[in-house]
Design an enzyme around this catalytic site. Structure first.
Site: not given
Ligand code: CAA
Length: 379
Positions: A123, A132, A243, A279, A337, A363
């Site tokens: 992914f 972020s 998550r 303890q 421990i 994530e």
């Molecule tokens: N489900 C569906 N849509 C969502 C959503 C959700 N959970 N969260 C937000 N959206 C939508 C919003 O509604 C918005 O759309 P609209 O404008 O049409 O309403 C759009 O997505 C953008 O959202 P925001 O305006 O809230 O965006 P933002 O820039 O303010 O930030 C955030 C949102 C929560 C910070 C987000 O960017 C986030 O979660 N960041 C973390 C990213 C992350 O988890 N990365 C992990 C990488 S993958 C990984 O790690 C895999 C691995 O290797 C194990």
């Protein structure tokens, strides 16, 4: 919350426990040391139905619920958090994303093999400047006739060099920002796709984490996943479920830390007594066990909401936020421990600490989980 698991759920848990102890435990430390991907074990996980647990049977999956998935992942992670994240990404992010948003043709073509473990998925959302701040996508996909031309770099991609299929987020219209991002199904063998860098990591060292580069990759337009411009929603929605997986990975590490601590405390003698009689040690074990139970409750709550098709994004963020903290704290206490033996490799607990830290980062960092939770309460 009802903790009475069904017979099927318990059977899945027991199968996962047996698999983890027989197939993963004997080699986990060596693979960690050598940074070696568990190719054989992942194949067996596919044969056991662990790579597509929640995929419906018509697409080759096990057709199980999220609770079963959580119970199985916990057992795997107790022993080997690297194997757990390989499983989590394939199940939660790739298979779930494809089944939920893919067309019938895409599911036939890709999901069946991914769900049975014949192929592996990754992914690709994160980029050097989009961690972020996930919407800040620099990778582009330009439409040209019946193709999209993909250019850019993705980093920290779990399963990246081993994957046959990668779900890639890319901007199809930079002027639209988050609303100009789309998701694509990208096959590994296409020209222009390469693994740019293999990361050397603190923990989960037998999992695969790489940067991927795309240079003028021609992606058939039929490999657009969902609609153009809906890639960020796809990614964030998919990550809500992911998550729960990472929270479970954290829970497993915390459990492994507790089990190792209990065993050691009963065996190790100091001042003519097993240290379990002191303890100072009992309080540490009590705190670890209590926090682990709380983390489990949050995780099962999120999983149950998902299974009932109720909103679960906030519950999943709470579960990950809390469980990842418990994992780090439990691993640290386990080292304390074990004393000096905890600090060296002999007793594994130092691996638990190294493996635990990433659960507070990928994530969505703990700070991002707080943003998700805070926004849901304050909107
Ligand atoms: N489900 C569906 N849509 C969502 C959503 C959700 N959970 N969260 C937000 N959206 C939508 C919003 O509604 C918005 O759309 P609209 O404008 O049409 O309403 C759009 O997505 C953008 O959202 P925001 O305006 O809230 O965006 P933002 O820039 O303010 O930030 C955030 C949102 C929560 C910070 C987000 O960017 C986030 O979660 N960041 C973390 C990213 C992350 O988890 N990365 C992990 C990488 S993958 C990984 O790690 C895999 C691995 O290797 C194990």
């Amino acid at each position: 919350m009802n903790y009475e698991f069904t017979e099927t759920q318990l059977m899945i848990r027991d199968t996962a426990r047996q698999f983890a102890l027989e197939e993963l435990a004997p080699t986990a430390d060596e693979r960690d040391e050598k940074e070696e991907f568990p190719t054989g074990a992942v194949k067996k996980m596919g044969e056991l139905g662990f790579m597509g647990m929640m995929v419906s049977e018509r697409y080759g999956g096990a057709g199980l619920d999220t609770i079963s998935y959580v119970l199985a992942m916990e057992e795997i992670s107790k022993v080997d958090a690297s194997a757990c994240v390989i499983m989590s990404v394939n199940n939660s992010l790739v298979c779930w994303g494809l089944e939920t948003f893919g067309t019938e043709e895409q599911k036939e073509r890709y999901l069946k093999d991914l769900a049975t473990g014949k192929t592996l998925g990754a992914f690709a959302l994160s980029e050097p400047e989009a961690g972020s701040d996930a919407t800040n996508q620099r990778t582009t996909a330009r439409r040209e006739g019946e193709y999209y031309i993909l250019n850019g770099t993705k980093n920290f991609i779990t399963n990246g060099s081993q994957a046959d299929v990668v779900l890639v987020m890319a901007s199809t219209d930079r002027s639209k920002g988050a609303k100009g991002v789309s998701a694509f199904i990208v096959e590994k063998n296409i020209p222009g796709f390469s693994v740019a860098k293999k990361e050397k990591k603190l923990g989960i060292r037998s999992s695969d984490t790489v940067s991927l580069a795309f240079q003028d990759c021609r992606i058939p337009a039929s490999n657009l996943l969902g609609k153009e411009g809906e890639g960020i929603k796809f990614a964030l929605k998919t990550l809500d479920g992911g998550r729960i997986g990472i929270a479970t990975q954290a829970l497993g590490i915390a459990e492994g830390s507790l089990e190792a601590s209990v065993k050691y405390a009963k065996e190790r003698k100091a001042f003519n007594h097993p240290i379990a009689e002191f303890q100072g040690i009992q309080f540490k074990i009590a705190d670890m066990a209590t926090k682990i139970e709380a983390a489990r409750g949050l995780i099962l709550n999120a999983a149950a909401l998902k299974d009932r098709n109720q909103p679960y994004a906030t519950a999943a963020a709470m579960a990950k936020l809390f469980a990842s903290k418990v994992a780090v704290e439990s691993a640290l206490e386990a080292i304390q421990i074990h004393g000096g033996y905890g600090y060296v490799r002999e007793y594994k607990v130092e691996r638990f600490l190294r493996d635990a830290k990433i659960t507070e980062i990928y994530e969505g960092t703990s700070e991002i989980q707080r943003v998700v939770i805070g926004r849901s309460l304050l909107q």
